[in-house]
Write a protein that holds these residues in place. Structure first.
Motif, PDB file in Angstrom:
ATOM      1  N   ARG A 244       7.864  -0.172  -1.990  1.00 14.90           N
ATOM      2  CA  ARG A 244       7.148   1.058  -2.352  1.00 14.90           C
ATOM      3  C   ARG A 244       5.746   1.102  -1.749  1.00 14.90           C
ATOM      4  NH1 ARG A 244       8.802   1.870  -8.707  1.00 14.90           N
ATOM      5  NH2 ARG A 244      11.034   1.817  -8.316  1.00 14.90           N
ATOM      6  N   TYR A 245       5.191  -0.071  -1.499  1.00 15.79           N
ATOM      7  CA  TYR A 245       3.840  -0.180  -0.938  1.00 15.79           C
ATOM      8  C   TYR A 245       3.656  -1.554  -0.328  1.00 15.79           C
ATOM      9  CZ  TYR A 245       3.426  -2.213  -5.624  1.00 15.79           C
ATOM     10  OH  TYR A 245       3.647  -2.927  -6.768  1.00 15.79           O
TER      11      TYR A 245
ATOM     12  N   ASP B  24      -1.202  -0.021   0.577  1.00 12.80           N
ATOM     13  CA  ASP B  24      -0.861   0.902   1.646  1.00 12.80           C
ATOM     14  C   ASP B  24       0.475   1.507   1.221  1.00 12.80           C
ATOM     15  OD1 ASP B  24      -0.517   2.280   4.008  1.00 12.80           O
ATOM     16  OD2 ASP B  24       0.081   0.508   5.150  1.00 12.80           O
ATOM     17  N   PRO B  25       0.481   2.744   0.701  1.00  8.64           N
ATOM     18  CA  PRO B  25       1.714   3.317   0.157  1.00  8.64           C
ATOM     19  C   PRO B  25       2.761   3.573   1.230  1.00  8.64           C
ATOM     20  CG  PRO B  25      -0.113   4.888  -0.027  1.00  8.64           C
ATOM     21  CD  PRO B  25      -0.659   3.644   0.573  1.00  8.64           C
TER      22      PRO B  25
ATOM     23  N   ARG C 266       5.346   8.415  -1.579  1.00  9.60           N
ATOM     24  CA  ARG C 266       4.273   9.232  -2.181  1.00  9.60           C
ATOM     25  C   ARG C 266       3.586   8.473  -3.311  1.00  9.60           C
ATOM     26  NH1 ARG C 266       7.887  14.035  -3.351  1.00  9.60           N
ATOM     27  NH2 ARG C 266       7.522  13.096  -5.364  1.00  9.60           N
ATOM     28  N   LEU C 267       2.278   8.545  -3.344  1.00 12.58           N
ATOM     29  CA  LEU C 267       1.493   7.842  -4.357  1.00 12.58           C
ATOM     30  C   LEU C 267       1.874   8.298  -5.769  1.00 12.58           C
ATOM     31  CD1 LEU C 267      -0.693   5.779  -4.894  1.00 12.58           C
ATOM     32  CD2 LEU C 267      -2.390   7.590  -4.651  1.00 12.58           C
ATOM     33  N   SER C 268       2.184   9.571  -5.938  1.00 11.73           N
ATOM     34  CA  SER C 268       2.561  10.072  -7.270  1.00 11.73           C
ATOM     35  C   SER C 268       3.810   9.378  -7.797  1.00 11.73           C
ATOM     36  CB  SER C 268       2.773  11.584  -7.234  1.00 11.73           C
ATOM     37  OG  SER C 268       3.811  11.935  -6.342  1.00 11.73           O
TER      38      SER C 268
ATOM     39  N   ILE D 156       4.678   6.260  -7.041  1.00 10.43           N
ATOM     40  CA  ILE D 156       4.276   4.898  -7.372  1.00 10.43           C
ATOM     41  C   ILE D 156       3.610   4.865  -8.747  1.00 10.43           C
ATOM     42  CG2 ILE D 156       2.741   2.988  -6.755  1.00 10.43           C
ATOM     43  CD1 ILE D 156       3.150   3.887  -3.796  1.00 10.43           C
ATOM     44  N   VAL D 157       2.684   5.777  -8.977  1.00 13.20           N
ATOM     45  CA  VAL D 157       1.955   5.809 -10.249  1.00 13.20           C
ATOM     46  C   VAL D 157       2.903   6.140 -11.395  1.00 13.20           C
ATOM     47  CG1 VAL D 157       0.143   7.011 -11.528  1.00 13.20           C
ATOM     48  CG2 VAL D 157      -0.220   6.392  -9.133  1.00 13.20           C
TER      49      VAL D 157
END
Length: 45
Positions: free
Chosen positions: A16-17, A34-35, A38-40, A42-43
């Protein structure tokens, strides 16, 4: 608790990163990634 947080961060490293750096503090965590998605997403996960 810090070991559990570290294991969780390392679990998704490469999928994922890319985990560049992290610091587990007594009451919070600093993470530099480093994603790869999409960062959303991951969060949210």
């Amino acid at each position: 608790m810090a070991a559990l947080v570290e294991q969780t961060l390392l679990r998704f490293d490469g999928s994922r990163y890319r985990l560049l750096a992290w610091c587990v503090m007594p009451n919070h965590v600093h993470v530099l990634i480093d994603p790869l998605i999409r960062l959303s997403r991951i969060v949210q996960s």
